[in-house]
Design a protein around this motif. Structure first.
Motif, PDB file in Angstrom:
ATOM      1  N   ARG A 350       0.832  -1.208   0.000  1.00 40.48           N
ATOM      2  CA  ARG A 350       0.000   0.000   0.000  1.00 40.48           C
ATOM      3  C   ARG A 350       0.871   1.265   0.000  1.00 40.48           C
ATOM      4  O   ARG A 350       0.607   2.233  -0.708  1.00 40.48           O
ATOM      5  CB  ARG A 350      -0.909  -0.021   1.227  1.00 40.48           C
ATOM      6  CG  ARG A 350      -2.103  -0.973   1.072  1.00 40.48           C
ATOM      7  CD  ARG A 350      -3.148  -0.690   2.146  1.00 40.48           C
ATOM      8  NE  ARG A 350      -2.617  -0.917   3.488  1.00 40.48           N
ATOM      9  CZ  ARG A 350      -2.686  -2.069   4.139  1.00 40.48           C
ATOM     10  NH1 ARG A 350      -3.239  -3.134   3.559  1.00 40.48           N
ATOM     11  NH2 ARG A 350      -2.184  -2.196   5.353  1.00 40.48           N
ATOM     12  N   ARG A 351       1.933   1.251   0.801  1.00 34.96           N
ATOM     13  CA  ARG A 351       2.806   2.417   0.838  1.00 34.96           C
ATOM     14  C   ARG A 351       3.457   2.651  -0.520  1.00 34.96           C
ATOM     15  O   ARG A 351       3.571   3.791  -0.982  1.00 34.96           O
ATOM     16  CB  ARG A 351       3.874   2.222   1.916  1.00 34.96           C
ATOM     17  CG  ARG A 351       3.306   2.256   3.337  1.00 34.96           C
ATOM     18  CD  ARG A 351       4.414   2.011   4.331  1.00 34.96           C
ATOM     19  NE  ARG A 351       5.464   3.012   4.209  1.00 34.96           N
ATOM     20  CZ  ARG A 351       6.588   3.011   4.912  1.00 34.96           C
ATOM     21  NH1 ARG A 351       6.833   2.010   5.774  1.00 34.96           N
ATOM     22  NH2 ARG A 351       7.494   3.957   4.763  1.00 34.96           N
ATOM     23  N   THR A 352       3.849   1.586  -1.153  1.00 37.20           N
ATOM     24  CA  THR A 352       4.477   1.728  -2.469  1.00 37.20           C
ATOM     25  C   THR A 352       3.479   2.266  -3.486  1.00 37.20           C
ATOM     26  O   THR A 352       3.820   3.114  -4.333  1.00 37.20           O
ATOM     27  CB  THR A 352       5.014   0.357  -2.930  1.00 37.20           C
ATOM     28  OG1 THR A 352       5.918  -0.144  -1.961  1.00 37.20           O
ATOM     29  CG2 THR A 352       5.750   0.472  -4.246  1.00 37.20           C
ATOM     30  N   ARG A 353       2.243   1.801  -3.432  1.00 35.28           N
ATOM     31  CA  ARG A 353       1.213   2.282  -4.370  1.00 35.28           C
ATOM     32  C   ARG A 353       0.934   3.772  -4.148  1.00 35.28           C
ATOM     33  O   ARG A 353       0.757   4.549  -5.093  1.00 35.28           O
ATOM     34  CB  ARG A 353      -0.062   1.466  -4.202  1.00 35.28           C
ATOM     35  CG  ARG A 353      -1.103   1.798  -5.275  1.00 35.28           C
ATOM     36  CD  ARG A 353      -2.375   0.963  -5.092  1.00 35.28           C
ATOM     37  NE  ARG A 353      -2.094  -0.450  -5.298  1.00 35.28           N
ATOM     38  CZ  ARG A 353      -2.101  -1.360  -4.342  1.00 35.28           C
ATOM     39  NH1 ARG A 353      -2.385  -1.001  -3.088  1.00 35.28           N
ATOM     40  NH2 ARG A 353      -1.846  -2.628  -4.605  1.00 35.28           N
ATOM     41  N   THR A 354       0.905   4.245  -2.885  1.00 39.02           N
ATOM     42  CA  THR A 354       0.657   5.661  -2.575  1.00 39.02           C
ATOM     43  C   THR A 354       1.776   6.539  -3.114  1.00 39.02           C
ATOM     44  O   THR A 354       1.553   7.603  -3.709  1.00 39.02           O
ATOM     45  CB  THR A 354       0.539   5.844  -1.058  1.00 39.02           C
ATOM     46  OG1 THR A 354      -0.519   5.012  -0.567  1.00 39.02           O
ATOM     47  CG2 THR A 354       0.231   7.301  -0.701  1.00 39.02           C
ATOM     48  N   GLU A 355       3.008   6.093  -2.926  1.00 38.61           N
ATOM     49  CA  GLU A 355       4.138   6.859  -3.456  1.00 38.61           C
ATOM     50  C   GLU A 355       4.067   6.959  -4.960  1.00 38.61           C
ATOM     51  O   GLU A 355       4.379   8.018  -5.550  1.00 38.61           O
ATOM     52  CB  GLU A 355       5.448   6.208  -3.013  1.00 38.61           C
ATOM     53  CG  GLU A 355       5.697   6.288  -1.514  1.00 38.61           C
ATOM     54  CD  GLU A 355       6.969   5.550  -1.114  1.00 38.61           C
ATOM     55  OE1 GLU A 355       7.597   4.923  -2.012  1.00 38.61           O
ATOM     56  OE2 GLU A 355       7.345   5.579   0.072  1.00 38.61           O
ATOM     57  N   LEU A 356       3.637   5.911  -5.611  1.00 41.18           N
ATOM     58  CA  LEU A 356       3.530   5.921  -7.066  1.00 41.18           C
ATOM     59  C   LEU A 356       2.464   6.915  -7.532  1.00 41.18           C
ATOM     60  O   LEU A 356       2.685   7.677  -8.491  1.00 41.18           O
ATOM     61  CB  LEU A 356       3.213   4.507  -7.570  1.00 41.18           C
ATOM     62  CG  LEU A 356       3.064   4.344  -9.069  1.00 41.18           C
ATOM     63  CD1 LEU A 356       4.365   4.743  -9.781  1.00 41.18           C
ATOM     64  CD2 LEU A 356       2.703   2.902  -9.432  1.00 41.18           C
ATOM     65  N   GLU A 357       1.325   6.962  -6.849  1.00 40.03           N
ATOM     66  CA  GLU A 357       0.264   7.914  -7.229  1.00 40.03           C
ATOM     67  C   GLU A 357       0.717   9.343  -7.024  1.00 40.03           C
ATOM     68  O   GLU A 357       0.416  10.247  -7.825  1.00 40.03           O
ATOM     69  CB  GLU A 357      -0.987   7.626  -6.401  1.00 40.03           C
ATOM     70  CG  GLU A 357      -1.667   6.313  -6.782  1.00 40.03           C
ATOM     71  CD  GLU A 357      -2.867   6.021  -5.892  1.00 40.03           C
ATOM     72  OE1 GLU A 357      -3.077   6.797  -4.925  1.00 40.03           O
ATOM     73  OE2 GLU A 357      -3.551   5.012  -6.166  1.00 40.03           O
ATOM     74  N   LEU A 359       3.749  10.533  -7.221  1.00 39.47           N
ATOM     75  CA  LEU A 359       4.653  10.880  -8.322  1.00 39.47           C
ATOM     76  C   LEU A 359       3.888  11.113  -9.604  1.00 39.47           C
ATOM     77  O   LEU A 359       4.219  12.002 -10.392  1.00 39.47           O
ATOM     78  CB  LEU A 359       5.690   9.766  -8.511  1.00 39.47           C
ATOM     79  CG  LEU A 359       6.690   9.578  -7.367  1.00 39.47           C
ATOM     80  CD1 LEU A 359       7.561   8.346  -7.633  1.00 39.47           C
ATOM     81  CD2 LEU A 359       7.561  10.800  -7.194  1.00 39.47           C
ATOM     82  N   GLN A 360       2.845  10.339  -9.853  1.00 41.65           N
ATOM     83  CA  GLN A 360       2.047  10.541 -11.064  1.00 41.65           C
ATOM     84  C   GLN A 360       1.342  11.903 -11.045  1.00 41.65           C
ATOM     85  O   GLN A 360       1.243  12.581 -12.073  1.00 41.65           O
ATOM     86  CB  GLN A 360       1.025   9.414 -11.190  1.00 41.65           C
ATOM     87  CG  GLN A 360       1.641   8.070 -11.581  1.00 41.65           C
ATOM     88  CD  GLN A 360       0.617   6.972 -11.670  1.00 41.65           C
ATOM     89  OE1 GLN A 360      -0.539   7.163 -11.245  1.00 41.65           O
ATOM     90  NE2 GLN A 360       1.052   5.821 -12.180  1.00 41.65           N
ATOM     91  N   ASN A 361       0.832  12.326  -9.877  1.00 36.37           N
ATOM     92  CA  ASN A 361       0.166  13.624  -9.778  1.00 36.37           C
ATOM     93  C   ASN A 361       1.134  14.748 -10.065  1.00 36.37           C
ATOM     94  O   ASN A 361       0.791  15.763 -10.692  1.00 36.37           O
ATOM     95  CB  ASN A 361      -0.445  13.803  -8.388  1.00 36.37           C
ATOM     96  CG  ASN A 361      -1.648  12.867  -8.180  1.00 36.37           C
ATOM     97  OD1 ASN A 361      -2.327  12.525  -9.154  1.00 36.37           O
ATOM     98  ND2 ASN A 361      -1.905  12.483  -6.938  1.00 36.37           N
TER      99      ASN A 361
END
Length: 391
Positions: A350-357, A359-361
């Motif tokens: 979950r933490r990795t997915r949040t960091e990815l979002e 960066l996308q924003n």
């Protein structure tokens, strides 16, 4: 299944030990038969060699007698001596006749010596063999001169005589007052026997026509050699024995040690037995080692496992469940640890997915700013169709 395999291995080792007995018997039989055939082959080989050598010896003896007889009958120098014995050329004719018969030293055997002389004139010449000492050869020459029995009438005579302790073959003839004699030491004639029967492997003896020893008299009597029905008998043990009679009147007795001899054969048989014993011992040791260090530990382990399983059933049966509770607690703890590991992995995901979002924003803001900058530049140049297409 494992017990059956262990029994099969032991059974194979026992069968191997039992098979060694017929194998050893067969090996001994083959060895003894081979030795027996080898001895027969050696006897046949000895007989064949003696037959050939005696045949060559008789042929050489016949050539000597024929040549001397032909010289007495038809040689020109001999005829001249017979016709004119007192002529001044008599010594020349004697040397010429001597040169003629002396060719036999090269043609037949170099051990022969020859003597030609005129009885009427009292002169003669001798061509001696280089294989004999002068004194011994001279003694035979004196014997030939003194032995009138060798020249009884016309013709040729052959005789084996003993001079100086050695047997000699003497061939002599006379024709009308001219005498020719040739002699040879018997040991030299039979010197080929040193290669047929080497001294380290046996010996040979020479006998006369009456089967009396000409050479090796002490050995002849010690062995008790006798002649019976054409066969020689004596105390020779298991040695090979052969007897041959030659045309010159001398007999040959050859005694050769068998190869291998009984002692060597016994050593060979003993070696085969020792080899079979070592193999049998190795098989028995393998059986002992398998039982002591493999089968017994495995059986002990199997008994311990069976006893432990029985004791476990006994503790369950009679209410002693502390060990079972400990086992259940350990199993529950293992399940909790597994669940905890799964929760930790999901939290990291979950933490990795949040960091990815996030960066996308950040990338999206920069994209919009760049697009507005492009539109602004295009509006200054007023290409409305391209602005519409870009939007």
């Amino acid at each position: 299944m494992k017990t059956h395999k262990r029994r099969s291995v032991i059974r194979l080792l026992k069968v191997a030990c039992l098979l060694l007995i017929p194998v050893a018997l067969i090996a001994l039989s083959v060895t003894l038969y081979t030795l027996y055939r080898a001895q027969d082959d050696q006897q046949e080989q000895l007989d064949a060699i003696l037959d050939y050598q005696v045949e060559q010896l008789d042929r050489g003896y016949e050539q000597v007698t024929y040549y001397i007889a032909a010289a007495l009958a038809s040689n020109e120098s001999v005829r001249s001596l017979q016709a004119r014995p007192n002529d001044i050329l008599a010594p020349y004719w004697i040397q010429t006749a001597l040169d003629t018969v002396s060719q036999l030293q090269k043609l037949v055997n170099p051990c022969f010596s020859f003597h030609v002389w005129s009885e009427r004139r009292g002169i003669g010449g001798t061509r001696r063999s280089e294989l004999d000492e002068y004194g011994e050869n001279r003694a035979v020459e004196v014997f030939v001169h003194a032995e009138e029995g060798l020249f009884d009438g016309d013709g040729l005579q052959s005789r084996i005589v003993t001079v100086g302790g050695s047997p000699w073959l003497v061939v002599a003839g006379e024709n009308r007052g001219v005498r020719i004699a040739g002699w040879c030491r018997l040991e030299n004639l039979f010197s080929f026997m040193d290669s047929v029967v080497p001294p380290e492997k046996g010996y040979y003896l020479l006998v006369d026509a009456d089967f009396e020893p000409l050479t090796g008299g002490s050995l002849f009597y010690d062995k008790g050699f006798t002649l019976s029905d054409g066969e020689v008998r004596g105390d020779t043990g298991r040695a090979l024995t052969a007897c041959r009679k030659t045309g010159m009147g001398a007999g040959l007795i050859a005694v050769s040690r068998r190869t291998p001899d009984p002692g060597s054969a016994g050593i060979f048989v003993l070696s085969v037995l020792v080899l079979c014993g070592i193999t049998a011992g190795a098989c028995f040791y393998l059986i002992y080692y398998f039982r002591r260090h493999i089968q017994q530990p495995i059986d002990a382990l199997r008994r311990d496992v069976t006893r432990y399983a029985g004791e476990r059933r006994f503790t369950r049966r009679y209410g002693i469940a502390e060990l079972d509770d400990v086992a259940d607690a350990f199993n529950g703890l293992e399940e909790q640890v597994g669940a905890l590991k799964i929760d930790i992995y999901e939290e990291k995901l979950r933490r990795t997915r949040t960091e990815l979002e996030f960066l996308q924003n950040q990338i999206k803001h920069h994209f919009f700013v760049n697009c507005f900058s492009i539109l602004y530049g295009m509006a200054e140049r007023r290409p409305y169709d391209r602005i519409q297409e870009f939007c």
